[in-house]
Design a protein around this motif. Sequence first.
Motif, mmCIF file in Angstrom:
data_model
loop_
_atom_site.group_PDB
_atom_site.id
_atom_site.type_symbol
_atom_site.label_atom_id
_atom_site.label_comp_id
_atom_site.label_asym_id
_atom_site.label_seq_id
_atom_site.Cartn_x
_atom_site.Cartn_y
_atom_site.Cartn_z
ATOM 1 N N GLU A 207 -18.034 48.009 -1.587
ATOM 2 C CA GLU A 207 -16.967 49.009 -2.356
ATOM 3 C C GLU A 207 -17.219 50.749 -1.743
ATOM 4 O O GLU A 207 -18.317 50.839 -1.307
ATOM 5 C CB GLU A 207 -17.527 49.062 -3.756
ATOM 6 C CG GLU A 207 -16.600 49.964 -4.695
ATOM 7 C CD GLU A 207 -17.098 49.865 -6.133
ATOM 8 O OE1 GLU A 207 -17.722 50.810 -6.598
ATOM 9 O OE2 GLU A 207 -16.679 48.526 -6.874
ATOM 10 N N ASP A 208 -16.120 51.207 -1.410
ATOM 11 C CA ASP A 208 -16.380 52.640 -0.850
ATOM 12 C C ASP A 208 -16.731 52.560 0.623
ATOM 13 O O ASP A 208 -17.289 53.476 1.096
ATOM 14 C CB ASP A 208 -16.875 53.591 -1.760
ATOM 15 C CG ASP A 208 -16.097 53.510 -3.244
ATOM 16 O OD1 ASP A 208 -15.037 53.654 -3.125
ATOM 17 O OD2 ASP A 208 -16.901 53.675 -4.093
ATOM 18 N N ARG A 236 -12.838 47.547 -2.430
ATOM 19 C CA ARG A 236 -12.270 49.048 -2.474
ATOM 20 C C ARG A 236 -12.650 49.669 -1.127
ATOM 21 O O ARG A 236 -13.955 49.902 -1.215
ATOM 22 C CB ARG A 236 -12.396 49.845 -3.795
ATOM 23 C CG ARG A 236 -11.662 51.148 -3.704
ATOM 24 C CD ARG A 236 -12.281 51.701 -5.017
ATOM 25 N NE ARG A 236 -13.411 52.085 -5.240
ATOM 26 C CZ ARG A 236 -14.402 52.482 -6.323
ATOM 27 N NH1 ARG A 236 -13.646 52.263 -7.487
ATOM 28 N NH2 ARG A 236 -15.571 52.896 -6.030
ATOM 29 N N SER A 263 -8.383 42.664 -1.349
ATOM 30 C CA SER A 263 -8.346 43.291 -2.700
ATOM 31 C C SER A 263 -7.232 44.509 -2.598
ATOM 32 O O SER A 263 -6.892 45.163 -1.716
ATOM 33 C CB SER A 263 -9.865 44.429 -2.334
ATOM 34 O OG SER A 263 -9.752 45.279 -3.472
ATOM 35 N N ASP A 265 -7.277 47.216 -3.745
ATOM 36 C CA ASP A 265 -7.777 48.653 -3.634
ATOM 37 C C ASP A 265 -8.250 49.026 -1.936
ATOM 38 O O ASP A 265 -8.866 49.814 -1.690
ATOM 39 C CB ASP A 265 -8.967 48.851 -4.432
ATOM 40 C CG ASP A 265 -8.636 48.758 -5.872
ATOM 41 O OD1 ASP A 265 -7.618 49.419 -6.105
ATOM 42 O OD2 ASP A 265 -9.262 48.280 -6.542
#
Length: 305
Positions: A207-208, A236, A263, A265
Amino acid sequence: MDAIQKELLKQVAGLHEVPEGAYNIRANGESVDRASTANIEIVTKEDKSGIDIHIKPGTKNESVHIPVVLSQSGLQETVYNDFYIGEGADVVIVAGCGIDNCGTQDSRHDGIHRFFLEKNSHVKYVEKHYGSGNGTGGRILNPVTEIYMDEDSYMEMETTQIRGVDSTDRKNIAKLKDGAKLVVTERLMTHGDQHAESHFQIDLDGEDSSANLVSRSVARDNSYQLFQSNLCGNNRCSGHTECDAIIMDDARIAAEPQLAAASVDAALIHEAAIGKIAGEQIIKLMTLGLTEQEAEEQIISGFLK
């Protein structure tokens, strides 16, 4: 080391003398000089040719140089180097390989480098490839780079090949966890009948996590280049690949960027452009007193910076 090997070291690692910090210098299939520091330990692998580099957690403002030079025609080797970067460390790693071949047999170096970055660690990795010599034997380099990044780690990779390498097949693999960031800059120029391939597989698993890959290349004479990238967003994340190439003479270039998202995101972008030098650029420089050839070289030099 002889004068040829010293010149290769200067070209691939910028070394005019023994570097400060940790280093391992390999010449014609053997380690010829090595030093560790209190925070960086270099040890020989027991099961295969190569070294393990252990960087202690929290290490700051230190460097590791691991250049390779080949000046013996017909020498072919595969070397495995693993880097273990401790949590919170911030280091510079300088690698690269130079081949001088004045004989009739192919000289080849395959270097497999694996990087294991722990949480919050930072690495700047600089790799240069260079070939020289007036022999008919090939100068072949096939580097493999594998990067495994833990949470909030950062790696900047600069790879450069400007001249003299007849054949190269570069494979790059990266896997990023939460908050990890990877920045890659590739600079490449081929000429004559040279063949160069670059392959990137980047998995944004965390994530990120984020990745930015920029390739700049120039193909001259009858040379051939292939650029392939596969950027996978599995969480994401954000990712960007950019391939810009200048084609000249009878050269050929293929660019194959690919995106894959698993995803909603994942934000992924790719750009690719291949073209010749614009005539107006050359004319503008010629009005400043440069010849056409000098103008061309000036444009190429600026493009590859």
